[in-house]
Design an enzyme around this catalytic site. Structure first.
Site, PDB file in Angstrom:
ATOM      1  CG  HIS A  73      -2.139  -0.843   1.025  1.00 24.95           C
ATOM      2  ND1 HIS A  73      -3.351  -0.550   1.575  1.00 24.95           N
ATOM      3  CD2 HIS A  73      -2.331  -1.966   0.283  1.00 24.95           C
ATOM      4  CE1 HIS A  73      -4.235  -1.457   1.201  1.00 24.95           C
ATOM      5  NE2 HIS A  73      -3.639  -2.332   0.425  1.00 24.95           N
ATOM      6  CE1 TYR A 201      -5.423   4.395   8.274  1.00 27.32           C
ATOM      7  CE2 TYR A 201      -6.054   4.190  10.580  1.00 27.32           C
ATOM      8  CZ  TYR A 201      -5.242   3.830   9.523  1.00 27.32           C
ATOM      9  OH  TYR A 201      -4.249   2.892   9.705  1.00 27.32           O
ATOM     10  N   PRO A 293      -4.868   1.116  18.746  1.00 25.02           N
ATOM     11  CG  PRO A 293      -6.772  -0.080  18.118  1.00 25.02           C
ATOM     12  CD  PRO A 293      -6.132   0.592  19.289  1.00 25.02           C
ATOM     13  CE  LYS A 297       3.518   3.921  13.459  1.00 25.97           C
ATOM     14  NZ  LYS A 297       3.694   3.161  12.248  1.00 25.97           N
ATOM     15  CE1 TYR A 384      -1.527   4.664   9.056  1.00 25.29           C
ATOM     16  CE2 TYR A 384      -0.260   3.804   7.212  1.00 25.29           C
ATOM     17  CZ  TYR A 384      -1.402   3.786   8.000  1.00 25.29           C
ATOM     18  OH  TYR A 384      -2.405   2.891   7.731  1.00 25.29           O
TER      19      TYR A 384
HETATM   20  P1  FAD Z   1       1.286 -10.926  22.083  1.00 24.28           P
HETATM   21  O1  FAD Z   1       0.913 -11.045  20.674  1.00 24.28           O
HETATM   22  O2  FAD Z   1       0.248 -10.543  23.079  1.00 24.28           O
HETATM   23  O3  FAD Z   1       1.907 -12.321  22.519  1.00 24.28           O
HETATM   24  C1  FAD Z   1       2.142 -12.678  23.858  1.00 24.28           C
HETATM   25  C2  FAD Z   1       2.091 -14.190  23.988  1.00 24.28           C
HETATM   26  O4  FAD Z   1       2.424 -14.545  25.321  1.00 24.28           O
HETATM   27  C3  FAD Z   1       0.703 -14.743  23.731  1.00 24.28           C
HETATM   28  O5  FAD Z   1       0.762 -15.774  22.796  1.00 24.28           O
HETATM   29  C4  FAD Z   1       0.213 -15.205  25.098  1.00 24.28           C
HETATM   30  O6  FAD Z   1      -0.636 -16.326  25.005  1.00 24.28           O
HETATM   31  C5  FAD Z   1       1.540 -15.549  25.772  1.00 24.28           C
HETATM   32  N1  FAD Z   1       1.491 -15.483  27.235  1.00 24.28           N
HETATM   33  C6  FAD Z   1       0.885 -14.568  28.021  1.00 24.28           C
HETATM   34  N2  FAD Z   1       1.081 -14.829  29.311  1.00 24.28           N
HETATM   35  C7  FAD Z   1       1.839 -15.940  29.358  1.00 24.28           C
HETATM   36  C8  FAD Z   1       2.386 -16.702  30.430  1.00 24.28           C
HETATM   37  N3  FAD Z   1       2.180 -16.353  31.708  1.00 24.28           N
HETATM   38  N4  FAD Z   1       3.105 -17.803  30.135  1.00 24.28           N
HETATM   39  C9  FAD Z   1       3.331 -18.155  28.836  1.00 24.28           C
HETATM   40  N5  FAD Z   1       2.861 -17.462  27.788  1.00 24.28           N
HETATM   41  C10 FAD Z   1       2.122 -16.379  28.046  1.00 24.28           C
HETATM   42  N6  FAD Z   1      -2.029  -3.881  16.686  1.00 24.28           N
HETATM   43  C11 FAD Z   1      -2.103  -3.232  15.556  1.00 24.28           C
HETATM   44  O7  FAD Z   1      -1.071  -2.696  15.120  1.00 24.28           O
HETATM   45  N7  FAD Z   1      -3.310  -3.203  14.850  1.00 24.28           N
HETATM   46  C12 FAD Z   1      -4.426  -3.852  15.291  1.00 24.28           C
HETATM   47  O8  FAD Z   1      -5.465  -3.820  14.649  1.00 24.28           O
HETATM   48  C13 FAD Z   1      -4.354  -4.543  16.488  1.00 24.28           C
HETATM   49  N8  FAD Z   1      -5.434  -5.210  16.966  1.00 24.28           N
HETATM   50  C14 FAD Z   1      -5.311  -5.889  18.140  1.00 24.28           C
HETATM   51  C15 FAD Z   1      -6.402  -6.594  18.640  1.00 24.28           C
HETATM   52  C16 FAD Z   1      -6.300  -7.278  19.858  1.00 24.28           C
HETATM   53  C17 FAD Z   1      -7.493  -8.040  20.396  1.00 24.28           C
HETATM   54  C18 FAD Z   1      -5.083  -7.243  20.575  1.00 24.28           C
HETATM   55  C19 FAD Z   1      -4.956  -7.949  21.917  1.00 24.28           C
HETATM   56  C20 FAD Z   1      -4.003  -6.549  20.063  1.00 24.28           C
HETATM   57  C21 FAD Z   1      -4.102  -5.873  18.851  1.00 24.28           C
HETATM   58  N9  FAD Z   1      -3.015  -5.187  18.309  1.00 24.28           N
HETATM   59  C22 FAD Z   1      -3.115  -4.536  17.162  1.00 24.28           C
HETATM   60  C23 FAD Z   1      -1.735  -5.174  18.944  1.00 24.28           C
HETATM   61  C24 FAD Z   1      -0.805  -6.243  18.379  1.00 24.28           C
HETATM   62  O9  FAD Z   1      -1.538  -7.386  18.065  1.00 24.28           O
HETATM   63  C25 FAD Z   1       0.248  -6.492  19.419  1.00 24.28           C
HETATM   64  O10 FAD Z   1       1.004  -5.302  19.563  1.00 24.28           O
HETATM   65  C26 FAD Z   1       1.171  -7.664  19.114  1.00 24.28           C
HETATM   66  O11 FAD Z   1       0.467  -8.872  19.167  1.00 24.28           O
HETATM   67  C27 FAD Z   1       2.316  -7.691  20.127  1.00 24.28           C
HETATM   68  O12 FAD Z   1       3.016  -8.883  20.018  1.00 24.28           O
HETATM   69  P2  FAD Z   1       3.678  -9.534  21.285  1.00 24.28           P
HETATM   70  O13 FAD Z   1       4.334 -10.772  20.782  1.00 24.28           O
HETATM   71  O14 FAD Z   1       4.508  -8.531  22.000  1.00 24.28           O
HETATM   72  O15 FAD Z   1       2.491  -9.891  22.280  1.00 24.28           O
HETATM   73  C1  DHB Z   2      -5.609  -2.443  10.827  1.00 28.45           C
HETATM   74  C2  DHB Z   2      -5.634  -2.059  12.119  1.00 28.45           C
HETATM   75  C3  DHB Z   2      -5.217  -0.795  12.456  1.00 28.45           C
HETATM   76  O1  DHB Z   2      -5.214  -0.402  13.719  1.00 28.45           O
HETATM   77  C4  DHB Z   2      -4.801   0.095  11.507  1.00 28.45           C
HETATM   78  O2  DHB Z   2      -4.430   1.346  11.873  1.00 28.45           O
HETATM   79  C5  DHB Z   2      -4.754  -0.301  10.218  1.00 28.45           C
HETATM   80  C6  DHB Z   2      -5.163  -1.586   9.869  1.00 28.45           C
HETATM   81  C7  DHB Z   2      -6.068  -3.808  10.461  1.00 28.45           C
HETATM   82  O3  DHB Z   2      -6.421  -4.578  11.350  1.00 28.45           O
HETATM   83  O4  DHB Z   2      -6.103  -4.106   9.271  1.00 28.45           O
END
Ligand code: FAD
Ligand code: DHB
Length: 390
Positions: A73, A201, A293, A297, A384
């Site tokens: 994109h 957006y 979100p 980021k 962005y």
């Molecule tokens: P996570 O993906 O949270 O991974 C952490 C892992 O640790 C998980 O698999 C969990 O099961 C495991 N864990 C937790 N506690 C324990 C424990 N005690 N022992 C062992 N394992 C454990 N970001 C965006 O940029 N755009 C979005 O649209 C967006 N939507 C999101 C929607 C939701 C519902 C959520 C929760 C987050 C969203 N995010 C979004 C944020 C993005 O998904 C996260 O920033 C990203 O997943 C971070 O990755 P991570 O590996 O640091 O953490």
């Molecule tokens: C998506 C989520 C976001 O928060 C964003 O800024 C752009 C895209 C997505 O889930 O596709």
């Protein structure tokens, strides 16, 4: 008792990517994950990758399918007052973004790591971290019914917002900065073509809306909703009607609706933990910081932390130098705070916060300024696509 160089808690994108980057340098790690592999791969979360994230994934050797199936994109629309302003990312910054679902990324990472048997332990219970501030940290956990212990040189807390790693740091050694927003996002995934070729957006008096996608046949849409709402209060028909009302008529006319594959509500929050290190424990990704979100980021910041930490660990094992490890928190936080500011600003620009007429006029004025100013558009674009690392 098992021994490894780096024990990693959590097999989200941070944990698996860190483990993969270390493995390519011959550094041994073990990932301990609470959930099953299927559960982790089924979570619908982020979908937009910065180019630095794309490059890191390719460096890790997990970019093959992503480069084939991901959608490049070069811009996105900001819609308001029934009109639209395109932010031309490519022209303003020279960079693009890649649309590729987090769950697809999880599949690619898990598939690659499964090549090393025992490198990832799924469905591990009661993880406890010990002696993090000593030279010989340990992790204990229950796997397949047996209590076990893992000795390591370093611990990486990649266990997200609800994880255990952050909680082992003594309160007096930790500062937490938090902002809770008074609304959530209701997301819907459906196998319908996106209403526009790029992301939209939209700011509207009824609340924010985002039109995103996962592929040419799969759309991801979001609407701002009250925090108290439940998914049960939002049957598909109500969601589509609300989305149609919040985007300019030009888009609404093109909206194709269909049955939802998934629907969920996320609360919006900013949180930064300082420092991101305690002795030999390093916090990574959502374990250390959360952003709303808006602007996508979260996942990209997690990847940026992994980049900084993996380079520091590689430097330690190659040259026995701990300098980069000592700088990890400072380096990571410099990017984290800038992304936190951007996500907060972009959230404030586009959401309905209050009925205060002055606040609403300020929001409209800022959007009009953005649409009329290349400097303002460039500032948005620069943040962005992700700030540079240097
Ligand atoms: P996570 O993906 O949270 O991974 C952490 C892992 O640790 C998980 O698999 C969990 O099961 C495991 N864990 C937790 N506690 C324990 C424990 N005690 N022992 C062992 N394992 C454990 N970001 C965006 O940029 N755009 C979005 O649209 C967006 N939507 C999101 C929607 C939701 C519902 C959520 C929760 C987050 C969203 N995010 C979004 C944020 C993005 O998904 C996260 O920033 C990203 O997943 C971070 O990755 P991570 O590996 O640091 O953490
Ligand atoms: C998506 C989520 C976001 O928060 C964003 O800024 C752009 C895209 C997505 O889930 O596709």
């Amino acid at each position: 008792m098992r021994t490894t160089q780096v024990a990693i808690v959590g097999a989200g994108p941070s944990g698996l990517l860190l483990s993969q980057l270390l493995s390519r340098e011959g550094i041994d790690s073990v990932v301990l994950e609470r959930e099953s592999r299927e559960h982790v791969q089924g979570r619908i979360r982020a979908g937009l990758l910065e180019w630095t994230t794309v490059e890191l994934l390719r460096e890790a050797g997990v970019g093959g399918r992503m480069m084939q199936e991901g959608l490049i994109h070069e811009g996105f629309d900001v819609a308001f007052a029934n009109g639209r302003h395109r932010i031309d990312l490519k022209a303003l910054t020279g960079k693009s973004m890649l649309v590729y679902g987090q769950n697809e990324l999880q599949k690619d990472l898990a598939e690659t790591r499964s090549g090393e048997p025992g490198a990832v332990l799924w469905q591990v219970r009661d993880v406890a971290l010990h002696d993090c501030d000593s030279r010989a940290p340990r992790v204990s956990y229950t796997h397949e019914g047996t209590r076990q212990e893992l000795r390591c040189d370093f611990l990486a807390g990649c266990d997200g917002y609800h994880g255990v790693s952050r909680t082992v740091i003594p309160r007096e050694r930790l500062a937490q900065y938090e902002r809770v927003y008074p609304f959530g996002w209701l997301g819907l995934l459906a196998d319908v073509p996106p209403l526009h070729a790029e992301l939209v957006y939209a700011r509207h008096e009824r609340g924010f809306a985002l039109c995103s996608m996962r592929s040419p046949g799969r759309s991801r849409y979001y609407v701002q909703c009250p925090l108290e709402d439940t998914v049960g209060e939002w049957p598909d028909g109500r969601f589509w009607d609300e989305l149609r009302l919040r985007v300019p008529e030009w888009y609404a006319a093109r909206l194709v609706t269909g049955p939802s594959l998934e629907k969920s509500i996320v609360p919006l929050r900013s949180l930064v933990t300082e420092p991101m290190q305690f002795g030999r424990l390093f916090l990574v990704g959502d374990a250390a910081h959360i952003v709303p979100p808006t602007g996508a980021k979260g996942l990209n910041l997690a990847a940026a932390d992994v980049r900084v930490l993996s380079r520091a660990l590689i430097e330690f094992y190659r040259n026995r130098s701990a300098t980069l490890l000592e700088e990890y928190s400072t380096r990571a936080l410099s990017r984290v705070w800038k992304a936190t500011r951007f996500s907060w600003w972009f959230t404030r620009l586009l959401h309905r916060f209050s009925t205060d007429p002055f606040a609403q006029r300020m929001q409209s004025a800022e959007l009009e300024y953005l649409a009329g100013s290349e400097a303002a558009s460039r500032s948005l674009a620069e943040n962005y696509v992700g700030l540079s690392f240097d």
